[in-house]
Write an enzyme that holds these catalytic residues in place. Structure first.
Site, short mmCIF file in Angstrom:
data_model
loop_
_atom_site.label_atom_id
_atom_site.label_comp_id
_atom_site.label_asym_id
_atom_site.label_seq_id
_atom_site.Cartn_x
_atom_site.Cartn_y
_atom_site.Cartn_z
N SER A 102 6.01 11.46 -4.52
CA SER A 102 4.26 10.86 -5.67
C SER A 102 4.47 9.14 -5.02
CB SER A 102 4.74 10.93 -7.19
OG SER A 102 3.49 9.90 -7.48
N PRO A 114 4.16 16.76 -5.70
CA PRO A 114 4.01 15.25 -6.51
C PRO A 114 4.32 14.94 -8.13
CG PRO A 114 2.42 15.59 -5.15
CD PRO A 114 2.73 16.39 -4.75
N THR A 171 -4.03 12.54 -2.82
CA THR A 171 -5.19 13.34 -3.66
C THR A 171 -5.98 12.34 -3.98
OG1 THR A 171 -2.34 12.96 -4.82
CG2 THR A 171 -3.76 13.13 -5.89
N LYS A 182 -5.20 16.88 -1.31
CA LYS A 182 -4.60 17.13 -2.25
C LYS A 182 -5.60 16.89 -3.33
CE LYS A 182 -1.00 17.74 -5.78
NZ LYS A 182 -1.45 16.57 -7.12
N GLN A 233 3.12 11.38 -1.47
CA GLN A 233 1.99 11.44 -1.96
C GLN A 233 1.19 10.03 -2.44
OE1 GLN A 233 1.31 10.43 -5.26
NE2 GLN A 233 -0.78 11.07 -4.79
N HIS A 240 -5.26 19.52 -10.02
CA HIS A 240 -3.98 18.29 -11.04
C HIS A 240 -3.38 19.29 -12.36
CE1 HIS A 240 -2.59 14.33 -9.82
NE2 HIS A 240 -2.34 14.23 -10.87
N TYR A 274 -1.88 7.91 -3.55
CA TYR A 274 -2.79 7.35 -4.50
C TYR A 274 -3.92 5.70 -3.68
CZ TYR A 274 -2.28 10.78 -7.78
OH TYR A 274 -2.07 11.70 -9.18
C1 LIG Z 1 4.11 15.40 -15.18
C2 LIG Z 1 3.22 15.31 -13.87
C3 LIG Z 1 3.31 13.68 -12.79
C4 LIG Z 1 2.26 14.01 -11.73
N1 LIG Z 1 1.88 12.98 -10.90
C5 LIG Z 1 1.35 13.69 -9.99
C6 LIG Z 1 1.29 12.40 -9.40
O1 LIG Z 1 1.81 11.23 -9.09
N2 LIG Z 1 0.26 12.54 -7.71
C7 LIG Z 1 0.10 13.95 -7.91
O2 LIG Z 1 -1.01 14.33 -6.83
N3 LIG Z 1 -0.04 15.17 -8.86
C8 LIG Z 1 0.62 15.03 -9.82
N4 LIG Z 1 0.51 15.56 -10.69
C9 LIG Z 1 0.09 16.72 -10.30
C10 LIG Z 1 1.47 18.07 -9.55
O3 LIG Z 1 1.69 17.92 -8.72
C11 LIG Z 1 0.68 19.10 -9.70
O4 LIG Z 1 -0.48 19.31 -8.62
C12 LIG Z 1 0.69 19.85 -10.74
O5 LIG Z 1 1.60 19.81 -11.00
C13 LIG Z 1 0.78 21.53 -10.38
O6 LIG Z 1 0.49 22.26 -10.98
P1 LIG Z 1 1.64 22.63 -12.42
O7 LIG Z 1 2.74 21.40 -13.13
O8 LIG Z 1 1.10 23.82 -13.09
O9 LIG Z 1 3.01 23.30 -11.14
C14 LIG Z 1 1.32 15.66 -11.57
C15 LIG Z 1 1.52 16.58 -12.43
C16 LIG Z 1 2.56 16.53 -13.61
C17 LIG Z 1 2.60 18.06 -14.43
#
Ligand SMILES: Cc1cc2nc3c(=O)[nH]c(=O)nc-3n(C[C@H](O)[C@H](O)[C@H](O)COP(=O)(O)O)c2cc1C
Length: 359
Positions: free
Chosen positions: A107, A78, A157, A233, A129, A257, A131
């Site tokens: 998300s 997400p 999350t 998560k 996902q 994250h 929040y």
């Molecule tokens: C731009 C961005 C936005 C994200 N938004 C969310 C989110 O809305 N909810 C959430 O649980 N994790 C969010 N994450 C975390 C991702 O779900 C994930 O844990 C993480 O990107 C994994 O690492 P990687 O980008 O190195 O593959 C976000 C990550 C990024 C890069």
């Protein structure tokens, strides 16, 4: 640049095309980005012990996640605000994941409503996902809508009681451009991400509206209002995995994250083994953070993960070529997983076990 042959090339291309503020929001992490860097380096440091003289003329990298088939053990993580990468945003990701036969995790802060994402590829596997908002009626409404829209699981999350301080967002004054909104929140009084000079609009929003008092009783409450399986998560410690199982979770995602919350948190590889050992057969364990190669996916499975999630890589694909770009990322990942399995002497996912990892 010529045609991208790997995800680093793709990121470079996306960087050329995206406004600086958006690139920094996607690429960045908390504080000094130590954990962002370490996530990836930790996967790169894993060494594998390939077996030879195994018939790998047919490699099948499909598996099941919460009982649902996925063509490859990779889900899209997400990530908020997909429309910043491409106007088709989460819809493009929905179509691409459906085409690749993998599961999309959508998300809360998507730029398309969760119902419209589902409608873009109705038969596909999809998790919502969540929040949790301080206003429990908003939280309850989101959960009910996800269930009604046919989502397969609720991914809660748990690592954002407050938003990590992402200094790139402070520098660029991260905000949403006109026309990009928090679609899921529009029916309620919490849809406004007010821009502010010298701070991230996201940080102000999260800290004002998300519930920092969330605890294990909140997970029980959430379970009481939904029939969907619950996945937590942001678990990094074995004791929390045990508590997750005690409180009825079906799975946990080992995640820091993507290094965007606590800088200095353990890398996801490091945490994975501890969580797998604690989970036993009570939980499915997934992992994300820094996974960029098929060999990283195979290593994660060998350490006991059921599947992995990738975040930034599909955002780069989306930025470069919309749905087609995300398809290419997922196809590339499937090809790499298939080749890595073949070179490890593993024809099926069930053949992969801990003996593949050099101690
Ligand atoms: C731009 C961005 C936005 C994200 N938004 C969310 C989110 O809305 N909810 C959430 O649980 N994790 C969010 N994450 C975390 C991702 O779900 C994930 O844990 C993480 O990107 C994994 O690492 P990687 O980008 O190195 O593959 C976000 C990550 C990024 C890069």
């Amino acid at each position: 640049m010529s045609v991208p042959v790997n995800l680093s090339d793709l990121e470079a291309l996306a960087r050329e095309r995206l406004p600086q503020m958006v690139y920094d929001y996607y690429a960045g992490g908390a504080n000094d980005e130590v954990t962002v860097d370490e996530n990836r380096r930790a996967w790169e440091a894993v060494r594998l012990r390939p077996r030879v003289l195994v018939d790998v003329s047919h490699v099948d990298c499909s598996t099941t996640v919460l009982g649902r088939r996925t063509a490859v053990p990779v889900l899209t993580a997400p990530c908020g605000f997909n429309a910043l990468a491409h106007p088709d945003g989460e819809r493009a990701v929905a179509r691409a994941t459906a085409a690749a036969d993998v599961i999309q995790v959508v998300s809360t802060v998507s730029t398309t409503s969760l119902e419209d994402v589902a409608a873009a590829a109705p038969a596909a596997g999809r998790w919502f996902q969540l929040y949790c908002y301080r206003d429990r009626e908003v939280t309850r409404a989101l959960v009910e809508r996800a269930e009604q829209a046919g989502y397969d699981a609720l991914c809660i999350t748990v690592d954002v009681p407050f938003l990590g301080r992402r200094e790139r967002e402070v520098r660029t004054g991260f905000h949403l451009p006109p026309g990009v909104t928090l679609k899921n929140l529009e029916p309620y009084a919490v849809a406004e991400l007010a821009a502010s000079e010298r701070d991230s609009a996201l940080r102000k929003y999260v800290n004002a509206l998300w519930d920092p008092s969330l605890d294990w009783t909140s997970i029980e409450w959430l379970r009481s209002i939904t029939k969907l399986p619950v996945v937590l998560k942001g678990i990094l410690v074995g004791d929390d995995a045990r508590l997750a199982a005690d409180h009825g979770a079906a799975g946990v995602i080992v995640s820091n994250h993507g290094g965007r919350q606590l800088d200095g948190a353990v890398s996801s590889v490091y945490a994975l083994r501890e969580v797998v050992a604690a989970a036993g057969d009570r939980l499915e364990v997934y992992v994300d953070g820094g996974i960029r190669r098929g060999s990283h996916v195979v290593a994660a499975l060998a350490m006991g993960a059921r599947a992995v999630l990738i975040g930034r890589p599909y955002l780069w694909g989306l930025a470069v070529d919309g749905e087609q770009g995300v398809r290419q990322v997922l196809e590339g990942m499937q090809n790499e997983v298939t080749l890595a399995m073949a070179l490890c002497g593993k024809a099926r996912v069930s053949d992969i076990d801990g003996t593949l990892i050099a101690a």
